[in-house]
Design a protein around this motif. Structure first.
Motif, PDB file in Angstrom:
ATOM      1  N   UNK A 273     118.390  33.643 118.327  1.00 15.49           N
ATOM      2  CA  UNK A 273     118.469  35.010 118.827  1.00 15.49           C
ATOM      3  C   UNK A 273     117.202  35.800 118.504  1.00 15.49           C
ATOM      4  N   UNK A 274     116.579  36.317 119.537  1.00 12.61           N
ATOM      5  CA  UNK A 274     115.369  37.151 119.505  1.00 12.61           C
ATOM      6  C   UNK A 274     114.088  36.361 119.228  1.00 12.61           C
ATOM      7  N   UNK A 275     114.088  35.481 118.213  1.00 11.37           N
ATOM      8  CA  UNK A 275     112.845  34.804 117.841  1.00 11.37           C
ATOM      9  C   UNK A 275     112.601  33.497 118.590  1.00 11.37           C
ATOM     10  N   UNK A 276     113.639  32.887 119.130  1.00 16.09           N
ATOM     11  CA  UNK A 276     113.478  31.640 119.853  1.00 16.09           C
ATOM     12  C   UNK A 276     113.194  30.455 118.943  1.00 16.09           C
ATOM     13  N   UNK A 277     112.776  29.339 119.547  1.00 23.89           N
ATOM     14  CA  UNK A 277     112.424  28.120 118.819  1.00 23.89           C
ATOM     15  C   UNK A 277     110.910  27.958 118.875  1.00 23.89           C
ATOM     16  N   UNK A 278     110.297  27.857 117.724  1.00 27.13           N
ATOM     17  CA  UNK A 278     108.846  27.698 117.676  1.00 27.13           C
ATOM     18  C   UNK A 278     108.496  26.212 117.778  1.00 27.13           C
ATOM     19  N   UNK A 279     107.619  25.837 118.715  1.00 24.62           N
ATOM     20  CA  UNK A 279     107.220  24.430 118.846  1.00 24.62           C
ATOM     21  C   UNK A 279     106.500  23.930 117.595  1.00 24.62           C
ATOM     22  N   UNK A 280     106.556  22.621 117.363  1.00 21.17           N
ATOM     23  CA  UNK A 280     105.795  22.026 116.264  1.00 21.17           C
ATOM     24  C   UNK A 280     104.302  22.116 116.545  1.00 21.17           C
ATOM     25  N   UNK A 281     103.971  22.056 117.828  1.00 21.26           N
ATOM     26  CA  UNK A 281     102.563  22.076 118.208  1.00 21.26           C
ATOM     27  C   UNK A 281     102.379  23.038 119.371  1.00 21.26           C
ATOM     28  N   UNK A 282     101.565  24.074 119.178  1.00 20.01           N
ATOM     29  CA  UNK A 282     101.291  25.060 120.218  1.00 20.01           C
ATOM     30  C   UNK A 282     100.061  24.634 121.012  1.00 20.01           C
ATOM     31  N   UNK A 283     100.236  24.497 122.310  1.00 16.78           N
ATOM     32  CA  UNK A 283      99.150  24.071 123.197  1.00 16.78           C
ATOM     33  C   UNK A 283      98.902  25.187 124.196  1.00 16.78           C
ATOM     34  N   UNK A 284      97.822  25.922 124.043  1.00 10.27           N
ATOM     35  CA  UNK A 284      97.573  27.094 124.875  1.00 10.27           C
ATOM     36  C   UNK A 284      97.236  26.732 126.315  1.00 10.27           C
ATOM     37  N   UNK A 285      96.601  25.579 126.522  1.00 11.94           N
ATOM     38  CA  UNK A 285      96.234  25.178 127.878  1.00 11.94           C
ATOM     39  C   UNK A 285      97.435  24.526 128.552  1.00 11.94           C
ATOM     40  N   UNK A 286      98.068  25.261 129.444  1.00 14.52           N
ATOM     41  CA  UNK A 286      99.290  24.767 130.074  1.00 14.52           C
ATOM     42  C   UNK A 286      99.058  23.472 130.840  1.00 14.52           C
ATOM     43  N   UNK A 287      97.884  23.327 131.446  1.00 18.85           N
ATOM     44  CA  UNK A 287      97.590  22.137 132.237  1.00 18.85           C
ATOM     45  C   UNK A 287      97.544  20.872 131.392  1.00 18.85           C
ATOM     46  N   UNK A 288      97.389  21.030 130.076  1.00 19.22           N
ATOM     47  CA  UNK A 288      97.274  19.861 129.204  1.00 19.22           C
ATOM     48  C   UNK A 288      98.577  19.541 128.466  1.00 19.22           C
ATOM     49  N   UNK A 289      99.637  20.290 128.732  1.00 15.14           N
ATOM     50  CA  UNK A 289     100.886  20.065 128.010  1.00 15.14           C
ATOM     51  C   UNK A 289     101.415  18.648 128.210  1.00 15.14           C
ATOM     52  N   UNK A 290     101.419  18.187 129.448  1.00 13.35           N
ATOM     53  CA  UNK A 290     101.997  16.885 129.739  1.00 13.35           C
ATOM     54  C   UNK A 290     101.195  15.753 129.110  1.00 13.35           C
ATOM     55  N   UNK A 291      99.880  15.807 129.245  1.00 18.38           N
ATOM     56  CA  UNK A 291      99.060  14.735 128.679  1.00 18.38           C
ATOM     57  C   UNK A 291      99.091  14.777 127.155  1.00 18.38           C
ATOM     58  N   UNK A 292      99.213  15.976 126.578  1.00 22.56           N
ATOM     59  CA  UNK A 292      99.330  16.077 125.123  1.00 22.56           C
ATOM     60  C   UNK A 292     100.646  15.474 124.646  1.00 22.56           C
ATOM     61  N   UNK A 293     101.719  15.755 125.386  1.00 24.56           N
ATOM     62  CA  UNK A 293     103.015  15.162 125.047  1.00 24.56           C
ATOM     63  C   UNK A 293     102.941  13.646 125.134  1.00 24.56           C
TER      64      UNK A 293
END
Length: 412
Positions: A358-378
């Protein structure tokens, strides 16, 4: 007073009386529903507060002038400030989209059903839906269903005839458009809803995206896909939840049970005013030895956050641009009239570590600012190496990326 004036006067009285009856029925039904909801929700509603809400909804929806108030979805925004998620949902929409989406054919139609006027009026048509493919348009009026006059049907028969048919059913519709009956009937073939997309990425890795957690998701779609991956020797998968807005807590918990590493593990606790409901694993999951990386986004909410946090607590890696939405409340349904239900907030859910999103959400283990690289990083997290593989999902990304070494959480 002459006879013509008497007749006009009587008609006026009857019209006003009929409108008042409709308004009173709508008011009384809404008041009774709010009274019951106030006894079970996370908030209480006094008699005075209920009167204020009904008066506000009367102004918002024009209850006194609306005869088919329960045929169309509406929310309580601006009137029931205690509950931002409160809304009324017709049964047809609930069944199609959440409660039983696999056994009821999908139309893509949002409509008002009117027994008095003898038609079904189409408000909206979902893009690329069976209704759109049939040639139906916004503003169309359905006059017959399979050569049976809509005017001769009661409301329940209308709903059953159009919305409660099995997938792949064919329906012939005579439609009026702009006041003119179309020369030929339109054929509507009901579709099958799917909430999962999947793709094999490499010899050892695969990808699947889940857009919601409705009833039946695990048995109808998830398990068959995991079995397909397993048959090819794949045990490393990317789970994409970036466009998942939620669903049912029970469905989310059922999904987690597939991967839980041990029995008797608390997956979720739902706390309401008068009760506490706990979801506890009954056995070790059949896919507990798989490797998973989860991609989340700000859109991930509610049941999506249950899955993301549950997998995170089991030691699976979570990656995303930012924290998830932060909806830790859960809703329940209260039946109103015979056509639908009111959704209201009943309580909050908590994880095994006694936290709530509630309110704060779930924080990822790894924050990747470049959205285009999310899949390849995963994908890199799955393989522990920086190798780009060809697939329809990955080929558009840069051929080389420079990523920091990712330390995965230990499995628990």
């Amino acid at each position: 007073m002459n006879d013509s004036k008497k007749i006009s006067f009587c008609i006026l009285i009857l019209f006003l009386f009929g409108t008042a009856v409709v308004a009173n029925e709508a008011h009384d039904t809404l008041k009774q529903a709010l009274k019951m909801i106030g006894g079970h929700a996370i908030y209480t509603l006094s008699a005075r507060r209920i009167e204020e809400i009904v008066a506000c909804m009367d102004e918002k929806l024009k209850l006194s002038a609306t005869r088919n108030i329960w045929d169309h979805e509406f929310n309580f925004m601006g009137c029931l400030d205690e509950d931002p998620y409160a809304r009324y949902i017709p049964t047809a929409s609930l069944v199609q989209h959440l409660l039983d989406p696999y056994h009821i054919g999908y139309t893509g139609i949002d409509a008002t059903l009117s027994k008095d006027e003898g038609f079904i009026y189409i408000h909206e048509i979902a893009q690329k839906s069976p209704a759109a493919q049939s040639g139906l348009e916004k503003g169309d009026v359905i006059r017959t269903i399979n050569n049976k006059s809509v005017g001769a049907m009661d409301l329940e028969t209308m709903r059953q005839s159009l919305f409660h048919r099995p997938p792949d059913s064919e329906i012939m519709l005579h439609v009026e458009r702009n006041g003119i009956l179309l020369a030929k009937p339109l054929k509507l073939q009901l579709g099958r809803r799917s909430f999962v997309q999947e793709e094999i990425l490499t010899e050892h890795t695969a990808y699947f995206a889940i857009s919601a957690f409705p009833s039946g998701l695990v048995t109808q779609e998830v398990i068959p896909i995991l079995q397909k991956f397993s048959a090819r020797g794949i045990k490393s998968v990317i789970l994409d939840l970036t466009e998942n807005g939620g669903g049912l807590a029970g469905s989310a918990s059922e999904f987690l049970e597939l991967f839980v590493p041990s029995e008797n593990r608390l997956l979720l606790e739902m706390r309401a005013r008068h009760e506490v409901l706990r979801y506890i694993s009954s056995k070790r999951g059949n896919y507990a030895d798989w490797n998973i990386v989860v991609i989340v986004s700000k859109a991930c909410a509610s049941a999506c956050e249950i899955v993301a946090k549950g997998l995170q607590q089991m030691g699976y890696g979570i990656i995303g641009k930012e924290s998830t939405f932060g909806k830790g409340s859960f809703q329940d349904f209260y039946p109103i009239a015979e056509q639908g239900k009111i959704l209201f907030t009943k309580g909050f859910f908590f994880f095994a570590d006694n936290t709530s999103p509630e309110k704060n959400g779930i924080r990822p283990d790894y924050l990747m600012r470049e959205e285009a690289l999310l899949l390849i990083t995963a994908h890199d997290m799955l393989l522990d190496q920086k190798i780009l593989h060809e697939s329809s999902l990955l080929h558009v990304l840069p051929q080389k990326v420079s990523l920091p070494k990712i330390k995965r959480a230990p499995r628990k």
